[in-house]
Design a protein around this motif. Structure first.
Motif, mmCIF file in Angstrom:
data_model
loop_
_atom_site.group_PDB
_atom_site.id
_atom_site.type_symbol
_atom_site.label_atom_id
_atom_site.label_comp_id
_atom_site.label_asym_id
_atom_site.label_seq_id
_atom_site.Cartn_x
_atom_site.Cartn_y
_atom_site.Cartn_z
ATOM 1 N N ILE A 47 0.915 -1.228 0.177
ATOM 2 C CA ILE A 47 -0.039 -0.041 0.002
ATOM 3 C C ILE A 47 0.804 1.187 0.067
ATOM 4 O O ILE A 47 0.757 2.151 -0.557
ATOM 5 C CB ILE A 47 -0.981 -0.133 1.231
ATOM 6 C CG1 ILE A 47 -2.209 -1.050 1.000
ATOM 7 C CG2 ILE A 47 -1.704 1.455 1.176
ATOM 8 C CD1 ILE A 47 -2.828 -1.486 2.439
ATOM 9 N N THR A 204 -0.045 -5.903 -6.364
ATOM 10 C CA THR A 204 -0.582 -4.487 -6.095
ATOM 11 C C THR A 204 0.043 -3.428 -6.733
ATOM 12 O O THR A 204 -0.477 -2.450 -6.885
ATOM 13 C CB THR A 204 -0.260 -4.542 -4.206
ATOM 14 O OG1 THR A 204 -1.215 -5.515 -3.849
ATOM 15 C CG2 THR A 204 -1.209 -3.147 -3.796
ATOM 16 N N GLY A 242 -6.156 -1.778 -0.330
ATOM 17 C CA GLY A 242 -5.247 -2.616 0.448
ATOM 18 C C GLY A 242 -6.135 -3.148 1.300
ATOM 19 O O GLY A 242 -5.927 -4.436 1.718
#
Length: 408
Positions: A47, A204, A242
Motif C-alpha cells: 500500500i 498490488t 489494500g
C-alpha cells in the motif's frame, strides 16, 4: 461536505479496481490459508509503495497535462534508448494485458458460476462460455460509450460492492484482532512464503496502473490547484483497496486447516461460519473484481499504446477504441474457449518484471526535473521513499523473471 467529497472523487477507485482482480483475490486467499495473518505486513508495504508511485504519476500528469507514456516519448531524448523503452512498455502492457484479460474475465465467470448454472453456446465444433460473452459485451458497451463520468460511476459502484462483500466476509469469520495487529506490524517470512510475499507486492504495485492513473487524472483535473484533490483521492482509494486485499487474507486465515487453492473454494470453506450465504458474498466480490479489472486492463492498454505511438488519447477516437477492442476480444476468446495462454502470460510476467523497476526509475528521474515540474518536483523525503521502492521493485523484477524461467 459529503457532496463535495463525492464530487472530487477521481480515478483513484479505478486504480484500486485494477489491482484487485481475480488473481489478487486468489493469491490473497492462498496467503491466508497457508500462512494465516503472518503476511499482512506485506500488504501494508504494498500500500505504501503503491500510494507513493501513484501520487508521483498523478502529480506528473496534472503539472504537465500529459500521460506517462507521452512523457516517456517526449522527455527521453536518446532515440535508441527511447525506442527500447517504448517497445518494452508496449510489449509488457499491451500483449501482457491481452493475456491477463482472459484471467479477469474468467474470474468474473467464476463468480457467476458460484451461484448460477454454467451455460455454453455451441457454434460448429466450438463451445463458447455464455458468461464470458456477456461480460465481454458489458465491458464493450461501457468502454464504447466513451463517457468518462459514466465509466467512473459504474466502476466506483462495482468497487464499493466488492469491498462490502469482502469486508462482511472478513467480519463474519470473527478473527483474532491481536493476531491481525501482529501480522500487520511484525514482519515474518514463514518457510515457503517468499514467493507469496513477492506475489502480494507484485500484484498490488502494478506497472500498467501508473499509466492508467496518469491518463485518467488528465480527464478529471486540469489545474495545479487540483493536486490536493488528486493526492487525497489516491491515498483514500489505494488504502481502501489494500484493506480489501487484507480482508480476503483475514477471511482465508479462518479456514487455514482446509485445502483451499482458489477464491471459489473459499466460499465452501466459509459455509460452517455463515451457512449457504457464503457463496453469495464471494460470488458478488469475485464478479465485481473480475469485471472492473476487465475494463481497466483494456483501458490501460489503450492509453499506453496511443500515448507511446503519438496517437490521440481520447476515449472516442478510432485508434484508441481499436486497441481496447483488440484486448477485450482476445480476453473473451481465450476465456470462453477455456484456453490457458501460459506462454503469453509467462512473457507478460517477465516483461512486467523488467518494466516495473524501469518505470519506477524513470518516474524518480523525471520527478526530479525542475524543467518539467518546477516547484512540484520531489522532496528529499519523497526521493528517499522512492529509492527504497525502486530497490524493492528491482528485487521483485528479478524474482519474477527467475520464476518464469524456472531458475528458482
Amino acid at each position: 461536505m459529503i457532496k463535495n467529497w463525492f464530487k472530487n472523487i477521481g480515478p483513484g477507485p479505478l486504480v484500486a479496481a485494477a489491482f484487485i482482480g481475480p488473481g489478487t483475490v486468489t493469491l490473497c486467499t492462498i496467503a491466508g490459508v497457508h500462512f494465516g495473518f503472518a503476511l499482512l505486513w506485506a500488504m501494508v508495504l504494498s500500500i505504501i509503495a503503491t500510494v507513493t508511485l501513484q501520487e508521483m504519476s498523478a502529480r506528473l500528469c496534472i503539472i504537465t497535462q500529459k500521460g506517462l507514456s507521452e512523457v516517456i516519448r517526449t522527455e527521453i531524448k536518446n532515440p535508441i534508448f527511447r525506442k527500447i523503452i517504448i517497445i518494452l512498455v508496449l510489449s509488457a502492457i499491451v500483449i501482457g494485458n491481452a493475456a491477463y484479460e482472459a484471467g479477469n474475465i474468467s474470474g468474473s465467470v467464476l463468480g457467476l458460476e458460484t451461484v448460477m448454472k454454467n451455460h455454453s453456446l455451441e457454434i460448429g465444433s466450438l463451445r463458447l462460455n455464455v458468461f464470458s460473452l456477456v461480460i465481454g459485451l458489458v465491458g464493450f458497451l461501457l468502454l464504447y460509450v466513451g463517457n468518462y463520468k459514466l465509466l467512473e460511476k459504474v466502476l466506483i459502484a462495482l468497487v464499493t460492492v466488492m469491498s462490502i462483500a469482502f469486508l462482511i466476509t472478513a467480519i463474519l469469520t470473527k478473527p483474532d484482532l491481536s493476531e491481525i495487529i501482529k501480522g500487520i506490524f511484525i514482519p515474518k517470512t514463514p518457510k515457503g512464503s517468499l514467493l507469496t510475499i513477492v506475489g502480494l507486492i507484485g500484484t498490488t504495485v502494478v506497472p500498467y496502473n501508473l499509466f492508467l492513473h496518469a491518463s485518467l487524472v488528465k480527464e478529471k483535473w486540469g489545474r495545479q490547484s487540483d493536486l490536493k484533490y488528486a493526492r487525497k483521492d489516491t491515498v483514500i482509494a489505494v488504502v481502501l483497496g489494500g484493506l480489501v486485499s487484507m480482508c480476503i487474507i483475514i477471511s482465508a486465515a479462518a479456514i487455514q486447516h482446509q485445502e483451499v487453492n482458489s477464491a471459489a473454494d473459499l466460499a465452501l470453506g466459509l459455509e460452517p461460519l455463515f451457512g449457504s450465504y457464503a457463496k453469495y458474498f464471494l460470488a458478488i466480490g469475485l464478479f465485481a473484481a473480475g469485471i472492473t479489472s476487465t475494463i481497466t486492463a483494456a483501458l490501460a492498454a489503450a492509453y499506453v499504446a496511443t500515448g507511446c505511438l503519438g496517437w490521440k488519447t481520447e476515449l472516442k477516437s478510432a485508434k484508441f477504441r481499436a486497441v481496447w477492442m483488440f484486448i477485450l476480444f482476445l480476453g473473451v476468446l481465450l476465456s470462453s474457449l477455456g484456453i490457458k495462454p501460459i506462454e503469453i502470460i509467462k512473457f507478460a510476467q517477465a516483461a512486467n518484471g523488467m518494466l516495473l523497476p524501469v518505470i519506477a526509475g524513470f518516474l524518480l528521474w523525471i520527478m526530479n526535473k525542475k524543467s518539467v515540474l518546477g516547484d512540484f518536483k520531489n522532496t528529499k523525503i519523497q526521493n528517499g521513499v522512492g529509492l527504497i521502492i525502486l530497490a524493492v521493485t528491482i528485487f521483485l523484477g528479478l524474482k519474477s523473471i527467475f520464476k518464469v524461467f524456472e531458475l528458482i
